[in-house]
Write a protein that holds these residues in place. Sequence first.
Motif, short mmCIF file in Angstrom:
data_model
loop_
_atom_site.label_atom_id
_atom_site.label_comp_id
_atom_site.label_asym_id
_atom_site.label_seq_id
_atom_site.Cartn_x
_atom_site.Cartn_y
_atom_site.Cartn_z
N VAL A 115 51.78 -45.83 4.07
CA VAL A 115 51.86 -45.86 2.62
C VAL A 115 51.09 -47.05 2.04
N TYR A 116 50.91 -48.11 2.86
CA TYR A 116 50.32 -49.35 2.37
C TYR A 116 48.85 -49.47 2.76
N SER A 117 48.11 -50.14 1.88
CA SER A 117 46.72 -50.47 2.13
C SER A 117 46.55 -51.95 1.80
N VAL A 118 45.97 -52.70 2.74
CA VAL A 118 45.75 -54.13 2.52
C VAL A 118 44.25 -54.39 2.66
N SER A 119 43.67 -55.05 1.67
CA SER A 119 42.23 -55.30 1.70
C SER A 119 41.92 -56.69 1.15
N VAL A 120 40.69 -57.12 1.38
CA VAL A 120 40.20 -58.40 0.87
C VAL A 120 39.24 -58.10 -0.26
N GLU A 121 39.44 -58.77 -1.39
CA GLU A 121 38.52 -58.67 -2.52
C GLU A 121 37.65 -59.92 -2.48
N GLN A 122 36.41 -59.77 -2.00
CA GLN A 122 35.52 -60.91 -1.79
C GLN A 122 35.26 -61.69 -3.07
N GLU A 123 34.91 -61.00 -4.14
CA GLU A 123 34.53 -61.68 -5.38
C GLU A 123 35.69 -62.43 -6.00
N GLN A 124 36.91 -61.86 -5.93
CA GLN A 124 38.08 -62.52 -6.50
C GLN A 124 38.73 -63.49 -5.52
N ARG A 125 38.27 -63.47 -4.25
CA ARG A 125 38.81 -64.33 -3.20
C ARG A 125 40.32 -64.15 -3.07
N CYS A 126 40.74 -62.89 -2.87
CA CYS A 126 42.17 -62.62 -2.73
C CYS A 126 42.40 -61.43 -1.81
N CYS A 127 43.62 -61.32 -1.35
CA CYS A 127 44.06 -60.16 -0.58
C CYS A 127 44.83 -59.26 -1.54
N VAL A 128 44.63 -57.95 -1.42
CA VAL A 128 45.27 -57.00 -2.32
C VAL A 128 46.09 -56.02 -1.50
N ILE A 129 47.33 -55.83 -1.90
CA ILE A 129 48.22 -54.86 -1.25
C ILE A 129 48.38 -53.70 -2.23
N ARG A 130 48.11 -52.51 -1.73
CA ARG A 130 48.26 -51.30 -2.56
C ARG A 130 49.19 -50.34 -1.85
N THR A 131 49.79 -49.44 -2.61
CA THR A 131 50.65 -48.42 -2.04
C THR A 131 50.23 -47.06 -2.57
N THR A 132 50.36 -46.02 -1.74
CA THR A 132 50.06 -44.67 -2.19
C THR A 132 51.29 -44.03 -2.81
N ASN A 133 52.43 -44.71 -2.75
CA ASN A 133 53.65 -44.21 -3.39
C ASN A 133 53.50 -44.39 -4.89
N LYS A 134 53.33 -43.31 -5.59
CA LYS A 134 53.17 -43.38 -7.03
C LYS A 134 54.35 -42.66 -7.67
N LYS A 135 55.14 -43.40 -8.42
CA LYS A 135 56.30 -42.79 -9.06
C LYS A 135 55.86 -41.91 -10.23
N HIS A 136 54.91 -42.37 -11.01
CA HIS A 136 54.66 -41.71 -12.28
C HIS A 136 53.26 -41.13 -12.44
N ARG A 137 52.33 -41.47 -11.57
CA ARG A 137 50.96 -40.94 -11.61
C ARG A 137 50.28 -41.12 -12.96
N LEU A 138 50.57 -42.22 -13.64
CA LEU A 138 49.92 -42.51 -14.91
C LEU A 138 48.82 -43.54 -14.66
N PRO A 139 47.71 -43.46 -15.42
CA PRO A 139 46.65 -44.46 -15.22
C PRO A 139 47.14 -45.84 -15.66
N LEU A 140 46.61 -46.87 -15.00
CA LEU A 140 46.97 -48.24 -15.36
C LEU A 140 46.09 -48.71 -16.51
N ASP A 141 46.67 -49.50 -17.40
CA ASP A 141 45.97 -50.00 -18.57
C ASP A 141 45.92 -51.53 -18.48
N ALA A 142 44.73 -52.09 -18.37
CA ALA A 142 44.58 -53.54 -18.23
C ALA A 142 45.17 -54.28 -19.43
#
Length: 191
Positions: A115-142
């Motif tokens: 369910v989890y995806s962990v990646s490195v964002e080179q430009e932001q110099r950070c690690c990002v944890i994502r999940t495929t578990n989506k409760k609501h399937r709505l687009p995210l708004d910055a």
Amino acid sequence: MAVPSWLERLRAASKTALVQDGIRKIHYLFEDGKEMAEEYDVKTGVLVSRKWREKNTLGGSGKWQVEVGEPISPLLGALESELIKESSSNPVFMRKDTLSSFQWRIRNLPYPKEVYSVSVEQEQRCCVIRTTNKKHRLPLDAAALSFTHANNTLIITYQKPKEILAAEEQLQKELKKIKVANSGDGDCKTQ
């Protein structure tokens, strides 16, 4: 004047140390009044915990803030215990280092590894944890995302989308329809 390096700050601090139950405990008092307490495993040299505290606004010692290791749990019956607290099943984020690596742990995540995806964002110099578990399937708004920092705590807020607010409002209407048992008025009848 140059900013002192981390090692220079540690060397300049007043230090006390003791070994207890296989753990080397070191207390640092810095010139600015901040305190740091570290614990190392005597056999491996691995940092087990690091926590910080500084003087509060009245000049007394503030609460310890954990940087590495297990979060501090309030003892039952202690003066600082809370009447209302987070559920013990909420995710808990902590840092735990090894001799050769930094390690972050998030406890109470019940889903399988896939369910989890962990990646490195080179430009932001950070690690990002994502999940495929989506409760609501709505687009995210910055524009709905904001954050603040207060009392050594980063607070991230995401405004609920109107679809979620509408669904929650409907749920509250349904909950109000449920018949509530009489809470008792002291008139206890026996059969």
